[in-house]
Structures are given as C-alpha cells and as structure tokens.
Write a protein that holds these residues in place. Sequence first.
Motif, short mmCIF file in Angstrom:
data_model
loop_
_atom_site.label_atom_id
_atom_site.label_comp_id
_atom_site.label_asym_id
_atom_site.label_seq_id
_atom_site.Cartn_x
_atom_site.Cartn_y
_atom_site.Cartn_z
N HIS A 65 0.85 -1.19 0.00
CA HIS A 65 0.00 0.00 0.00
C HIS A 65 0.89 1.24 0.00
CE1 HIS A 65 -3.76 -2.22 1.09
NE2 HIS A 65 -2.88 -3.06 1.62
N TRP A 66 0.64 2.12 -0.98
CA TRP A 66 1.39 3.38 -1.02
C TRP A 66 0.65 4.43 -0.21
CZ3 TRP A 66 0.25 8.29 -3.07
CH2 TRP A 66 1.32 9.18 -3.14
N SER A 67 1.39 5.15 0.62
CA SER A 67 0.79 6.20 1.44
C SER A 67 1.38 7.55 1.06
CB SER A 67 1.02 5.93 2.93
OG SER A 67 2.40 5.82 3.21
N ARG A 68 0.61 8.59 1.28
CA ARG A 68 1.01 9.96 0.93
C ARG A 68 2.18 10.39 1.80
NH1 ARG A 68 -2.34 14.14 -1.27
NH2 ARG A 68 -1.47 16.20 -0.95
N PRO A 69 3.31 10.78 1.21
CA PRO A 69 4.47 11.19 2.01
C PRO A 69 4.34 12.63 2.51
CG PRO A 69 4.99 11.35 -0.30
CD PRO A 69 3.58 10.82 -0.23
N ILE A 70 5.11 12.93 3.51
CA ILE A 70 5.18 14.30 4.06
C ILE A 70 6.60 14.82 3.82
CG2 ILE A 70 4.99 15.74 6.11
CD1 ILE A 70 3.07 13.71 7.27
N THR A 76 12.03 16.44 -10.97
CA THR A 76 11.41 15.62 -12.01
C THR A 76 9.98 16.03 -12.28
OG1 THR A 76 12.77 13.80 -11.18
CG2 THR A 76 11.04 13.25 -12.77
N PHE A 77 9.19 16.21 -11.23
CA PHE A 77 7.79 16.55 -11.34
C PHE A 77 7.49 17.80 -10.52
CE2 PHE A 77 7.97 11.96 -11.94
CZ PHE A 77 7.22 11.79 -13.09
N SER A 78 6.51 18.58 -10.99
CA SER A 78 6.04 19.72 -10.19
C SER A 78 5.31 19.23 -8.95
CB SER A 78 5.11 20.60 -11.03
OG SER A 78 5.77 21.09 -12.17
N ASN A 79 4.60 18.11 -9.08
CA ASN A 79 3.91 17.50 -7.96
C ASN A 79 4.81 16.42 -7.37
OD1 ASN A 79 2.21 16.15 -6.17
ND2 ASN A 79 0.43 16.35 -7.50
N VAL A 80 5.24 16.60 -6.14
CA VAL A 80 6.21 15.71 -5.53
C VAL A 80 5.67 14.30 -5.32
CG1 VAL A 80 5.55 16.33 -3.17
CG2 VAL A 80 7.89 15.56 -3.64
N HIS A 81 4.34 14.16 -5.25
CA HIS A 81 3.77 12.84 -4.99
C HIS A 81 3.97 11.89 -6.17
CE1 HIS A 81 2.21 14.43 -1.36
NE2 HIS A 81 1.36 15.25 -1.95
N TYR A 82 3.99 12.41 -7.40
CA TYR A 82 4.25 11.56 -8.55
C TYR A 82 5.66 10.99 -8.51
CZ TYR A 82 -0.05 13.34 -10.67
OH TYR A 82 -1.36 13.66 -10.94
N HIS A 83 6.60 11.82 -8.10
CA HIS A 83 7.99 11.36 -7.99
C HIS A 83 8.10 10.26 -6.94
CE1 HIS A 83 12.40 11.60 -7.78
NE2 HIS A 83 12.25 11.57 -6.47
N HIS A 84 7.49 10.47 -5.80
CA HIS A 84 7.57 9.50 -4.71
C HIS A 84 6.89 8.19 -5.10
CE1 HIS A 84 6.47 7.67 -0.78
NE2 HIS A 84 7.66 8.14 -0.41
N LEU A 85 5.74 8.27 -5.76
CA LEU A 85 5.02 7.07 -6.18
C LEU A 85 5.84 6.28 -7.20
CD1 LEU A 85 2.51 5.28 -6.29
CD2 LEU A 85 1.50 6.90 -7.92
N LYS A 117 9.28 1.56 -8.57
CA LYS A 117 10.58 1.09 -9.02
C LYS A 117 11.25 0.24 -7.95
CE LYS A 117 15.02 2.82 -10.77
NZ LYS A 117 15.80 4.04 -11.11
N LYS A 118 11.15 0.65 -6.71
CA LYS A 118 11.75 -0.11 -5.60
C LYS A 118 11.06 -1.46 -5.45
CE LYS A 118 13.01 0.34 -0.72
NZ LYS A 118 12.52 -1.00 -0.31
N LYS A 119 9.74 -1.50 -5.62
CA LYS A 119 9.02 -2.76 -5.53
C LYS A 119 9.46 -3.72 -6.64
CE LYS A 119 5.79 -5.62 -4.15
NZ LYS A 119 5.86 -6.32 -2.85
N ILE A 120 9.69 -3.20 -7.82
CA ILE A 120 10.14 -4.03 -8.94
C ILE A 120 11.52 -4.60 -8.66
CG2 ILE A 120 10.85 -3.97 -11.37
CD1 ILE A 120 8.62 -1.94 -11.85
N GLN A 121 12.41 -3.77 -8.13
CA GLN A 121 13.76 -4.23 -7.85
C GLN A 121 13.80 -5.20 -6.68
OE1 GLN A 121 15.82 -0.50 -7.27
NE2 GLN A 121 16.12 -0.16 -9.48
#
Length: 360
Positions: A155-160, A168-177, A182-186
């Motif tokens: 489960h992905w949760s909203r970071p603070i 990379t992104f204007s919206n930081v949540h897209y970068h974190h997601l 990517k980490k789950k794949i690796q």
Amino acid sequence: MGEPTKLSKSVLNIPGTKPNIQNSQLLTSSGIPSLDELLGGGIPVGTVFLIEEDQQGTYAKIILKYFLAEGIVNEHSTFIASQDTSTDNIMQELPDVISFDPEPDISNTSDDTKMKIAFRYQNLPTGERELDIGHHYDLTRHMPRETLEQADVTHWSRPIYDGAAPDTFSNVHYHHLLENIKKKIQDGQFTLTDKVKRRSILRVGLHALGSPMWLHVLGEEATINQNRDLSMFIFCLRALMRMSLAVAVVTVPSHLFEMPILDRCVYSSDIAIKLQSFEGTELERNPVLQDYQGYFQLNKLAAINSFSSKHPGSAEYVFKLRRRKFCIEKLHLPPGFSDSVSKDPISATCGSNTKHLLEF
C-alpha cells in the motif's frame, strides 16, 4: 521504448498467464472474461492500461477491483495507490472467486428458453466456455480476510515532505510514487534480467490518479505543469513496465482534464478505454439502452511485437453491471421497436409511417 524480450521457460510457467501465439507476448487476465476477449486474450504483461473513469467513478473502480482480485487468486504481487479512498477499503471489497459464471446468458441455460430456430443451428457453440486464463467472480461476496493477509500487497501512502521538492515533477507525490514502484520491482526481482527460478507478476493498481486529492497542497488549483505531470508520470510508468514482468491499471477522472492533457495520457499508455455512464443523462431513459449502464469505448489497443494492434474496429460496446458480475457486450439494436419506443426521436427507425427529412 524497448520491446519485451523472448519468453523463457520460467516466464511461461507463471500462474495466471499465457503466451499469445500470434506475437509471443505474455498475457494476463483482467479478471473480466468479456474484457479479456475484447483485448485479444488478456492484458499484455509490460504495459499500462489506462481507464478514463465515468463521472461518478463507480464502474472504473469495479474494473480495478477485478484486476486486483485476479492477482490475489494467482498469487501475484500487488502494488496499490489511491488518494481518493483508502486502499485498505479497496482491498477489503475485492470480489470473491467462484468456479462458475455467476450470471450466464439466460438463453443458454434452459431448454425452455431456447429460441425456436432452424434445426441446423442447434449444435452451434453457446456463450459458455472454459476460460484459458482468468476466473469468475461474485460481486455479492468479498474475498476472505485470511486470503488477503497471506497475499503480497504493498500500500502506497502519501508522504510528508519538509525539504525541497525533486526537479522531475512539479507534484512531488508523482515522484515519490514512481520511486516506490521502481523499488518494488527491484526488491521483488520482477525485472526481465533477474535470474529467478520461480517467476511471478507484479500488478500495479492506481486509483483516480490526477484527482484534486493528489495535489501537493490540498485545496490549491493545479498549475499547467502539475497537469502535465500526469502524462509524464504515465510515460515513465510505461518505461518501468516495459523492463519488468509487471502490468499497471490506472484510472483517471477524465472529466477534470482538458483534451490535450488526456490525449497525451492516451499516447503515453498502451491500452486506453473510456467509460461513459448513462446515469444523469438522456440515455438513462432510453428504452433501447435500459439493460445497460453505459458506453464502453476502446480508444487504444497495444501493438506489442507486431506492426498493428488487433483493434475490433468501429463496433459499439456497452457495459452492464448485473447483481453478481460486470460484463461488456457489443451493442445490438433490436430489429423493431414498440410503439412506446418509436416515439423517442433517438430510437426512430427508417421505414416507419412517420415522414422524415431523409427517406429511402
């Protein structure tokens, strides 16, 4: 964008998958047999499946639940993210698997209801058949909690964030997601280059991506760059899927975005569909469409390991939500309409007694 590599023996033995004999692409089920058939046998592994939500978001969420339930049954790893609703609630509402079609076509279930037609048609195959991949599910029953607890679900949760946002992104949540996927794949060794004896599939389910709840600061208006983040995220997600044994289903509230943004999202995805609900429109009262809940539009179909996709063409499709299952059907207008239906201008037919501007 690189194409998937040739299928090895370990890949061919993954439960819940099958190779497409036409292009050697590995397929997995969406959980809905009628949708799998429309897509050419299933969803190609290594692709992004984009769903433009109906305005209420109800039916797109149901398709996502089928997709996640199919992963749990086949013991696939699952990654789920949402900001509009709790991901725990989504998982707790997954339909339970059953061994038969919960609501088959009535015309094929009883001798009393069969159409009295020429005898030479009696031996034609009916709509009931065994599934190559996928299962049947019952929407009135939820998957047992014990089954969900044993599954590999992230489960992905909203970071603070306290520091500066990434570039990379204007919206930081897209970068974190994206980094978490990517980490789950690796960590799960889902990349095509990993040497693993027992292979599996990663299913990524992203609900209502791009809604106002995904904004960096809740309540603020989305800027042009933040809207562009959505198509960029889908493009980057597609690159991750291509290099791994993974498949992603992303639902997007399309009524909140302008066409140029949606066009870029469709271009960045592999498969794109749109759900247009009849609820709250004139079509809701149309007698011809009373058995259906909305139009199903197939806007894009993946062309993997081939020059062109097997798009079904210009046929019109509708979706139907029964009590126990969700299905997609080709729209067949009846050969004739009753008196009450013919009064509706939408369902008026040529050749009637009423004079029209165009007559044949």
